[in-house]
Scaffold this motif. Structure first.
Motif, mmCIF file in Angstrom:
data_model
loop_
_atom_site.group_PDB
_atom_site.id
_atom_site.type_symbol
_atom_site.label_atom_id
_atom_site.label_comp_id
_atom_site.label_asym_id
_atom_site.label_seq_id
_atom_site.Cartn_x
_atom_site.Cartn_y
_atom_site.Cartn_z
ATOM 1 N N HIS A 190 2.228 47.882 25.142
ATOM 2 C CA HIS A 190 1.265 47.163 24.304
ATOM 3 C C HIS A 190 1.497 45.655 24.304
ATOM 4 O O HIS A 190 0.647 44.899 23.817
ATOM 5 C CB HIS A 190 1.314 47.689 22.872
ATOM 6 N N ALA A 191 2.623 45.225 24.858
ATOM 7 C CA ALA A 191 2.886 43.786 24.953
ATOM 8 C C ALA A 191 1.876 43.102 25.864
ATOM 9 O O ALA A 191 1.704 41.880 25.803
ATOM 10 C CB ALA A 191 4.300 43.536 25.461
ATOM 11 N N ALA A 192 1.190 43.865 26.722
ATOM 12 C CA ALA A 192 0.220 43.281 27.653
ATOM 13 C C ALA A 192 -0.903 42.554 26.933
ATOM 14 O O ALA A 192 -1.471 41.592 27.465
ATOM 15 C CB ALA A 192 -0.355 44.370 28.556
ATOM 16 N N SER A 193 -1.189 42.978 25.707
ATOM 17 C CA SER A 193 -2.285 42.338 24.976
ATOM 18 C C SER A 193 -1.936 40.932 24.507
ATOM 19 O O SER A 193 -2.823 40.140 24.187
ATOM 20 C CB SER A 193 -2.681 43.191 23.764
ATOM 21 N N VAL A 194 -0.636 40.606 24.482
ATOM 22 C CA VAL A 194 -0.197 39.254 24.110
ATOM 23 C C VAL A 194 0.717 38.660 25.176
ATOM 24 O O VAL A 194 1.476 37.746 24.920
ATOM 25 C CB VAL A 194 0.524 39.252 22.736
ATOM 26 N N GLU A 195 0.683 39.208 26.374
ATOM 27 C CA GLU A 195 1.503 38.858 27.537
ATOM 28 C C GLU A 195 2.914 39.433 27.425
ATOM 29 O O GLU A 195 3.390 40.125 28.320
ATOM 30 C CB GLU A 195 1.553 37.348 27.767
ATOM 31 N N TYR A 196 3.614 39.150 26.346
ATOM 32 C CA TYR A 196 4.910 39.750 26.064
ATOM 33 C C TYR A 196 5.190 39.529 24.580
ATOM 34 O O TYR A 196 4.528 38.723 23.921
ATOM 35 C CB TYR A 196 6.037 39.160 26.920
#
Length: 338
Positions: A190-196
């Protein structure tokens, strides 16, 4: 693991606050008293922050061992890890100070074990702060349920193979001494939604770790809150230095959060929407075993430096005495629980 009172099953949760080795030793005294009352192995849910994650992680990974409290006492009185971790991180260009911190936890406490190793113990939360969203981010395992990591806004993922040492390091990564733990999408999808995402000390969000213990899924009847954090003290000569003003401002904000959390659990219980709370802070005079214990215990630094024998003695005695006093006053039925 539930206890039985008057023929009814009751569930108990234990919150272990942040506050470095000082808090961990204070919690050790609490756990010792719980063991004396035959309640320690009946705890259903642990929620840990920073120094509380050190104590709670050690308890969870050694669940059922007769010497679990003795080995924690030895660790707290013989290890100083903050300085070596900082120096090691500076000298090693391939690893951060946080990596070194996690390595010391792994070497001394967790020995390569992952969250999957906690399945046989209570449900245990290791809480950190997600700097990308401003939310509490947890690593959770045990209680016969799946191992997970995540938060309410971005979501959770499976975490059975995540190292306990890194979960505890994230929970105790107090800025600016330690950098945050970075999770990329290959670890936390789910970090993909904020890059990391980057995870800092759980005390930035809530130094008591109350939130997970109020979730409906945990359905607790009693909530014991062991607060070994730094109490705010009145300063008769307030500083004008910019850096120290910032630190004082953070201390004031944390004190406000502490008060709000206390009101939260108190009024939820009064409304019939939460467990019976038993809260005590390290500087409490009510219940101290010896005059001066509260002042001495709360004056000890909240770092990761080994504790002297007299510090260990007072901290464990204070934690033990305060829990005993709260049980006697507010929940005497726990003494006869089975």
């Amino acid at each position: 693991m539930a206890i039985e009172i008057d023929g009814q099953q009751k569930r108990v949760g234990l919150a272990l606050s942040g506050g470095g080795f000082r808090a961990a030793a204070f919690h050790l005294g609490v756990m010792g008293k719980l063991k004396e009352f035959n309640l320690l192995d009946k705890i259903d849910v642990l929620s840990c922050v920073s120094g509380g994650s050190i104590a709670g992680g050690h308890l969870a990974v050694n669940w059922g061992r007769a010497d679990v409290l003795e080995t924690l006492a030895t660790y707290l009185s013989t290890r100083s890890i903050a300085v070596s971790s900082v120096i090691g991180g500076v000298l090693d260009p391939f690893h951060s100070r946080l990596d070194k911190l996690a390595d010391t936890y792994d070497r001394d406490l967790f020995h390569g074990k992952t969250l999957a190793a906690l399945r046989g113990g209570p449900r245990a939360y290791f809480n950190s702060t997600n700097l990308a969203t401003g939310n509490l981010f947890f690593f959770v395992a045990g209680g016969g349920l799946d191992e997970e990591m995540g938060e309410w806004e971005l979501g959770v993922v499976s975490a059975s193979g995540f190292p306990i040492s890194r979960a505890v390091a994230a929970s105790s990564a107090f800025p600016p001494v330690f950098p945050p733990l970075r999770l990329d999408p290959n670890i936390y999808a789910h970090a993909a939604s904020v890059e990391y995402v980057t995870l800092a000390d759980g005390g930035v969000y809530d130094n008591m770790g109350i939130g997970p213990l109020l979730r409906q899924r945990n359905k607790l009847d009693y909530l014991i809150v062991s607060d070994g954090g730094k109490p705010f003290a009145m300063d008769d000569r307030p500083t004008e230095s910019g850096a120290i003003v910032l630190r004082a401002s953070l201390d004031i904000m944390m004190e406000q959060i502490r008060g709000l959390e206390f009101d939260r659990i108190r009024y939820r219980h009064l409304a019939g929407q939460g467990p019976k709370p038993l809260w005590f802070s390290i500087d409490s005079l009510e219940g101290q075993a010896q005059a001066g214990d509260a002042a001495f215990a709360s004056a000890i630094g909240t770092n990761l430096k080994r504790l002297a024998p007299e510090e260990m003695s007072v901290l464990t005695r204070q934690g033990s005495a305060l829990l005993s006093a709260r049980i006697d006053r507010y929940a005497s039925e726990l003494r006869s629980a089975r």
